[in-house]
Design a protein around this motif. Sequence first.
Motif, mmCIF file in Angstrom:
data_model
loop_
_atom_site.group_PDB
_atom_site.id
_atom_site.type_symbol
_atom_site.label_atom_id
_atom_site.label_comp_id
_atom_site.label_asym_id
_atom_site.label_seq_id
_atom_site.Cartn_x
_atom_site.Cartn_y
_atom_site.Cartn_z
ATOM 1 N N GLY A 209 44.129 38.314 60.576
ATOM 2 C CA GLY A 209 43.490 39.519 61.096
ATOM 3 C C GLY A 209 43.484 40.643 60.079
ATOM 4 O O GLY A 209 43.631 41.821 60.409
ATOM 5 N N LEU A 210 43.301 40.264 58.811
ATOM 6 C CA LEU A 210 43.346 41.242 57.716
ATOM 7 C C LEU A 210 41.937 41.717 57.390
ATOM 8 O O LEU A 210 41.054 40.914 57.073
ATOM 9 N N LEU A 211 41.717 43.003 57.476
ATOM 10 C CA LEU A 211 40.428 43.599 57.112
ATOM 11 C C LEU A 211 40.277 43.583 55.593
ATOM 12 O O LEU A 211 41.229 43.863 54.861
ATOM 13 N N ILE A 212 39.067 43.226 55.120
ATOM 14 C CA ILE A 212 38.801 43.216 53.673
ATOM 15 C C ILE A 212 37.814 44.318 53.322
ATOM 16 O O ILE A 212 36.789 44.477 53.991
ATOM 17 N N ILE A 213 38.130 45.095 52.295
ATOM 18 C CA ILE A 213 37.158 46.026 51.727
ATOM 19 C C ILE A 213 36.720 45.456 50.387
ATOM 20 O O ILE A 213 37.521 45.331 49.458
ATOM 21 N N GLU A 214 35.452 45.051 50.332
ATOM 22 C CA GLU A 214 34.903 44.422 49.128
ATOM 23 C C GLU A 214 34.103 45.456 48.346
ATOM 24 O O GLU A 214 33.122 46.003 48.837
ATOM 25 N N ASP A 215 34.526 45.708 47.119
ATOM 26 C CA ASP A 215 33.853 46.676 46.251
ATOM 27 C C ASP A 215 33.036 45.878 45.248
ATOM 28 O O ASP A 215 33.583 45.059 44.507
ATOM 29 N N ASP A 216 31.722 46.114 45.218
ATOM 30 C CA ASP A 216 30.850 45.218 44.444
ATOM 31 C C ASP A 216 29.856 45.985 43.557
ATOM 32 O O ASP A 216 28.645 45.835 43.680
ATOM 33 N N PRO A 217 30.368 46.773 42.619
ATOM 34 C CA PRO A 217 29.432 47.550 41.796
ATOM 35 C C PRO A 217 28.771 46.756 40.678
ATOM 36 O O PRO A 217 27.748 47.173 40.147
ATOM 37 N N TYR A 218 29.364 45.606 40.316
ATOM 38 C CA TYR A 218 28.955 44.961 39.055
ATOM 39 C C TYR A 218 28.198 43.665 39.205
ATOM 40 O O TYR A 218 27.759 43.109 38.209
ATOM 41 N N SER A 219 28.028 43.114 40.415
ATOM 42 C CA SER A 219 27.582 41.711 40.482
ATOM 43 C C SER A 219 26.185 41.502 39.904
ATOM 44 O O SER A 219 25.851 40.393 39.516
ATOM 45 N N MET A 220 25.380 42.561 39.820
ATOM 46 C CA MET A 220 24.062 42.383 39.183
ATOM 47 C C MET A 220 24.125 42.545 37.665
ATOM 48 O O MET A 220 23.147 42.267 36.976
ATOM 49 N N ILE A 221 25.256 43.025 37.165
ATOM 50 C CA ILE A 221 25.430 43.181 35.712
ATOM 51 C C ILE A 221 26.069 41.892 35.203
ATOM 52 O O ILE A 221 27.270 41.797 34.992
ATOM 53 N N SER A 222 25.219 40.893 35.015
ATOM 54 C CA SER A 222 25.689 39.516 34.886
ATOM 55 C C SER A 222 25.047 38.870 33.659
ATOM 56 O O SER A 222 23.844 38.996 33.444
ATOM 57 N N PHE A 223 25.870 38.183 32.826
ATOM 58 C CA PHE A 223 25.389 37.707 31.516
ATOM 59 C C PHE A 223 25.228 36.200 31.437
ATOM 60 O O PHE A 223 24.492 35.704 30.599
ATOM 61 N N ASP A 224 25.977 35.457 32.222
ATOM 62 C CA ASP A 224 25.990 34.000 32.067
ATOM 63 C C ASP A 224 25.632 33.315 33.384
ATOM 64 O O ASP A 224 26.334 32.423 33.857
#
Lengths: 415, 415
Positions: A209-224
Amino acid sequence: MSGTTLDDYTGRYASRVHGMAQSEIRALFSVASRPEVVSLAGGNPYTAALPMDELGEMFTRLLSQVGAEALGYCPGQGSVALRESLCGVLELSGIRASADDLVLTTGAQQGLDLLARTFLDPGDIVLAEGPTYVGALGAFQAAQADVRHLPMDDDGLVPAGLEEGLAALEREGRRAKFLYTIPTYQNPAGVTMTEDRREEILAIAERHGLLIIEDDPYSMISFDGTPPAPLRARADRGVIYLGTVSKIFAAGLRLGWVLAPPAVRDKLLLAIEASILCPSGLTQEATLRFLTEMEWRQQVKVFNTLYRDRRDALLAALGDYMPEGMTWTVPGGGLFIWATLPDGLDSKAMLPRALQERVAYVPGTGFYADGNGRREMRLNFSTQTAEAIREGVRRLAGVVAGDIELRDTFAGGAA
Amino acid sequence: MSGTTLDDYTGRYASRVHGMAQSEIRALFSVASRPEVVSLAGGNPYTAALPMDELGEMFTRLLSQVGAEALGYCPGQGSVALRESLCGVLELSGIRASADDLVLTTGAQQGLDLLARTFLDPGDIVLAEGPTYVGALGAFQAAQADVRHLPMDDDGLVPAGLEEGLAALEREGRRAKFLYTIPTYQNPAGVTMTEDRREEILAIAERHGLLIIEDDPYSMISFDGTPPAPLRARADRGVIYLGTVSKIFAAGLRLGWVLAPPAVRDKLLLAIEASILCPSGLTQEATLRFLTEMEWRQQVKVFNTLYRDRRDALLAALGDYMPEGMTWTVPGGGLFIWATLPDGLDSKAMLPRALQERVAYVPGTGFYADGNGRREMRLNFSTQTAEAIREGVRRLAGVVAGDIELRDTFAGGAA
């Protein structure tokens, strides 16, 4: 001596003020920004790669078409049109969301602050990767929370570490308010949580029952290639998701968002109205037009090509110059590499010598709430040219070599 | 039925969340903004009066000259050049300030929030005029403070009322953290603290060691000559001063500032970095150019001429249409008139009937923390034409007359 520098207000401050301290990154900025210094300490995206003429035309159109609205107050939740457009952006990462469930914020930092204010009472426990984003630590500490770090490796947050952390809390009779995680191209570590780990972490969170806060600023800054889908794309309950245009467009717009279940969204709305009324209508409208009138995905490719070259330059220079015993991560995206000094060296103590040699980095301690990180440092590759990065690493390698020599001398000679 | 509207998070929220409630003004916006409704409920400056073409050119120049910097992160305190330029603006009101002592914020609302977070622990006492700015109540209540209202008349805050409030606290063994006041063209009351009152209030505050927070968004929006100088121009110690470009330029830029003694400024800086990192570099640069490249004082005159005509239209219509027993203030500037219904009427209960008659206002209760204001209402004159204002008041007068009739009928006939 003037009396104006004396603190007449001691004893009047709120108790939360005592938990707040200047981030080490901020304190560094003035020295690191001197022109003769190669700064690997930055965190700015390379905004000079934006098409300024085209943006000028876009602002001119914007003002002539909807200037009066964009320059007035707007609803606290932000523009519906922009929220709808952002849902389209989220869909590219596999996230299905309703515009109703987005709250627009003054950068993702404000999302963190609003969540901290919504969930955290003094003494509450937050779980986070170690190291983690310094701004998240700032927001959680301003809410007087107690941040406990969990182990991370090259595959991201370690599921067994999360299990252990939760078990330890249970033994204490405590409960974590949430887990804060940056699964993709983590700041500062530069690592990415693998596909399998994502599923494991979600399963553990659901079980507890653990709440997750997902911070996703970079996923579009992707090289490979494309990174694994966000946690929020795999589970729409139990995950609150933070995004921003800071890295795909411009940090100076201060435009981010929180995607949260309706009950939480309502609390965030109350909190944002109490704190800023509403985010800037002008930067909202500019973002909407960036996403609808401009070739924004092409622009992201421009950033990615540029950053990939610079990451490669940084990795190559580290390999070419750094002495034995130094290690570093190999990020598939984002803006940062995390490096670990040889045993017995101290990144904070070394910094003055590095600055003297005209190179800057961020010491690791700022990314931990518990004093860890003395051997570690964050290196940025988005703000400098490949040549400057190479020269910076050459200088830094000299400083590291000097500190190794110093260590060996004082240790009675390990050589 | 989907489970997503259920609040899975009950019991997980921070205790401060329970003090937060939606402002009545916000709740009104959706109904009041229907085209057939004459809204006297607004608070937007008339941004359509801005020279959009000229602004478009300004943004184009800005982006081509300093785009990369304006679109990146900036220091938490904000641009030095803008802070210096704002010191020049403050000097026009007799305030001498150093750029070092200004902190730029996401509108003055964020200044209030940062001050609340810096000074207020749960249960702390804040003194404020009654009625007062609804956004200030929101910020103080989010910090779980206890707001006590002080009496105000046509000459502003009543000094004897402040003395009494302080004496009452002393008897309780309590102390106010600060006095929050809007001395000039107060929102919502539209009244201005006289010259003599300003001196008296400052003397009382000094005698009692009472910190003053002076909120001054309206003093340049002035119709009948210059208002008395701000409190901060009379006393540089003991007064923290809030300003904004929302009324002289554009609220949609979300650009305000706090002028505070160095010790407090340092706390505000920590708080702003934890909450948003920094205000938008783009809107800062736009404001700098508005103040240095454009005829901004001429623009303020344009606003003032427009608002004066509309205020006059509102005052004339109130005089022409309103039934006996209705009273209202006569503001020398700002955006609002405060009206009081005849005895026995209730502005909140009346609102649905007003909306049915296609006119909106803000009921008075939202401007008090203590449930007062049931006979009162705020009327705005900045967003509608003189003709629309007149028509709105005509409709509203009909509703008031209807409510008087209703009251007299149920009271057994006072006629």
